[in-house]
Design an enzyme around this catalytic site. Structure first.
Site, short mmCIF file in Angstrom:
data_model
loop_
_atom_site.label_atom_id
_atom_site.label_comp_id
_atom_site.label_asym_id
_atom_site.label_seq_id
_atom_site.Cartn_x
_atom_site.Cartn_y
_atom_site.Cartn_z
N GLN A 131 2.77 10.11 1.76
CA GLN A 131 4.09 9.45 1.83
C GLN A 131 4.99 9.87 0.66
OE1 GLN A 131 2.21 5.36 2.52
NE2 GLN A 131 4.09 5.22 3.71
N HIS A 161 -2.90 7.22 7.23
CA HIS A 161 -1.92 8.16 6.66
C HIS A 161 -2.61 9.45 6.20
CE1 HIS A 161 2.01 6.24 6.57
NE2 HIS A 161 1.53 5.13 6.03
N CYS A 191 5.80 -0.12 7.61
CA CYS A 191 5.44 1.11 6.91
C CYS A 191 6.64 1.53 6.07
CB CYS A 191 5.08 2.20 7.91
SG CYS A 191 4.60 3.76 7.13
N LEU A 192 6.38 1.88 4.83
CA LEU A 192 7.49 2.28 3.95
C LEU A 192 8.12 3.59 4.41
CD1 LEU A 192 5.90 1.30 0.51
CD2 LEU A 192 7.63 0.03 1.81
N GLY A 207 0.84 -1.20 0.00
CA GLY A 207 0.00 0.00 0.00
C GLY A 207 0.87 1.24 0.00
N HIS A 222 -4.62 1.13 7.54
CA HIS A 222 -3.28 1.73 7.70
C HIS A 222 -3.13 2.92 6.73
CE1 HIS A 222 1.29 1.20 8.11
NE2 HIS A 222 1.18 1.98 7.05
N GLU A 223 -3.56 2.71 5.48
CA GLU A 223 -3.40 3.78 4.47
C GLU A 223 -4.34 4.95 4.75
OE1 GLU A 223 -0.84 3.54 2.83
OE2 GLU A 223 -0.50 1.40 3.08
O1 K1U Z 1 1.75 2.45 3.98
C1 K1U Z 1 2.82 1.90 3.84
O2 K1U Z 1 3.82 2.40 4.29
C2 K1U Z 1 2.91 0.59 3.10
C3 K1U Z 1 2.89 -0.61 4.02
C4 K1U Z 1 1.45 -1.11 4.12
C5 K1U Z 1 1.11 -2.05 5.23
C6 K1U Z 1 1.92 -3.09 5.60
C7 K1U Z 1 1.56 -3.95 6.61
C8 K1U Z 1 0.36 -3.77 7.23
C9 K1U Z 1 -0.44 -2.74 6.89
C10 K1U Z 1 -0.08 -1.87 5.86
C11 K1U Z 1 3.79 -1.67 3.43
O3 K1U Z 1 3.57 -2.13 2.35
S1 K1U Z 1 5.15 -2.18 4.36
C12 K1U Z 1 5.87 -3.49 3.35
C13 K1U Z 1 5.10 -4.76 3.38
O4 K1U Z 1 4.23 -4.93 4.20
C14 K1U Z 1 5.39 -5.82 2.40
C15 K1U Z 1 6.44 -5.72 1.53
C16 K1U Z 1 6.68 -6.75 0.62
C17 K1U Z 1 5.89 -7.85 0.58
C18 K1U Z 1 4.85 -7.96 1.46
C19 K1U Z 1 4.59 -6.95 2.38
ZN ZN Z 2 2.56 3.35 6.14
#
Ligand code: K1U
Ligand code: ZN
Length: 171
Positions: A50, A138, A92-93, A45, A134-135
């Site tokens: 972001q 944000h 979270c990225l 997401g 989560h998004e």
């Molecule tokens: O919003 C963001 O920063 C993105 C985030 C979203 C998220 C992750 C986990 C739970 C709720 C929301 C991410 O994508 S973090 C990376 C991640 O979860 C992932 C990366 C590669 C493969 C699978 C998952």
């Molecule tokens: Zn996030």
């Protein structure tokens, strides 16, 4: 085009975003860039703040195996949330390599506008439900670490400050 992702702490990640009022070419370009940025990260997401755009737009794709299912949600609103909750270890990225358990409603119904300007509604469950909440947080200037206790939150924030200093030095 891949856009750069803001890293916490950054004041733009703490601010509520403005509604998207017109579906312009700029909005279409933003959505395409955000999907490209999310897949490249990789992530499941990404929300507009972001990438430093203070608008109510998010993208996501929680399909792990199988054909991708990219989604673009403009001005999303929760219309229903389940009483039962699920705990998921979130990342979270904007807070790289930090994970923590967060409790959220297991299912949510969300209404949004799509890129064609049509109103859409869907009930999300499982990882999709966690991700969309989560998004949407944000878009309100809320991060998953805001659900943690002050000590844990402060520890993660200090790690991110150090990471940002190191990245700035490496430039
Ligand atoms: O919003 C963001 O920063 C993105 C985030 C979203 C998220 C992750 C986990 C739970 C709720 C929301 C991410 O994508 S973090 C990376 C991640 O979860 C992932 C990366 C590669 C493969 C699978 C998952
Ligand atoms: Zn996030």
């Amino acid at each position: 085009m891949i856009r750069s992702i803001l890293i916490h702490p950054d004041p733009r990640l703490k601010k509520a975003c403005d509604a998207v009022t017109e579906l312009t070419e700029e909005v279409t370009r933003l959505a395409a860039d955000m999907l490209e940025t999310m897949y490249a990260a990789p992530g499941i997401g990404l929300a507009a703040p972001q990438v430093a755009v203070m608008k109510r737009l998010l993208v996501m794709d929680c399909i792990k195996d199988g054909p991708p299912e990219p989604m673009v949600l403009i001005n999303p609103q929760t219309v229903w949330a389940s009483e039962d909750v699920t705990t998921y270890e979130e990342g979270c990225l904007s807070i790289p390599d930090q994970y923590a358990e967060v409790k959220r409603p297991s299912a949510v119904t969300v209404r949004w506008t799509d890129l064609a300007g049509e109103s859409r509604e869907r009930t999300f469950e499982g990882l999709w439900a966690t991700c969309v909440q989560h998004e949407m947080d944000h878009l309100e200037g809320k991060l998953f670490i805001d659900y943690l206790g002050p000590l844990k939150r402060q520890m993660i924030t200090r790690k991110m400050e150090k990471l940002k200093r190191e990245r700035a030095r490496a430039l």
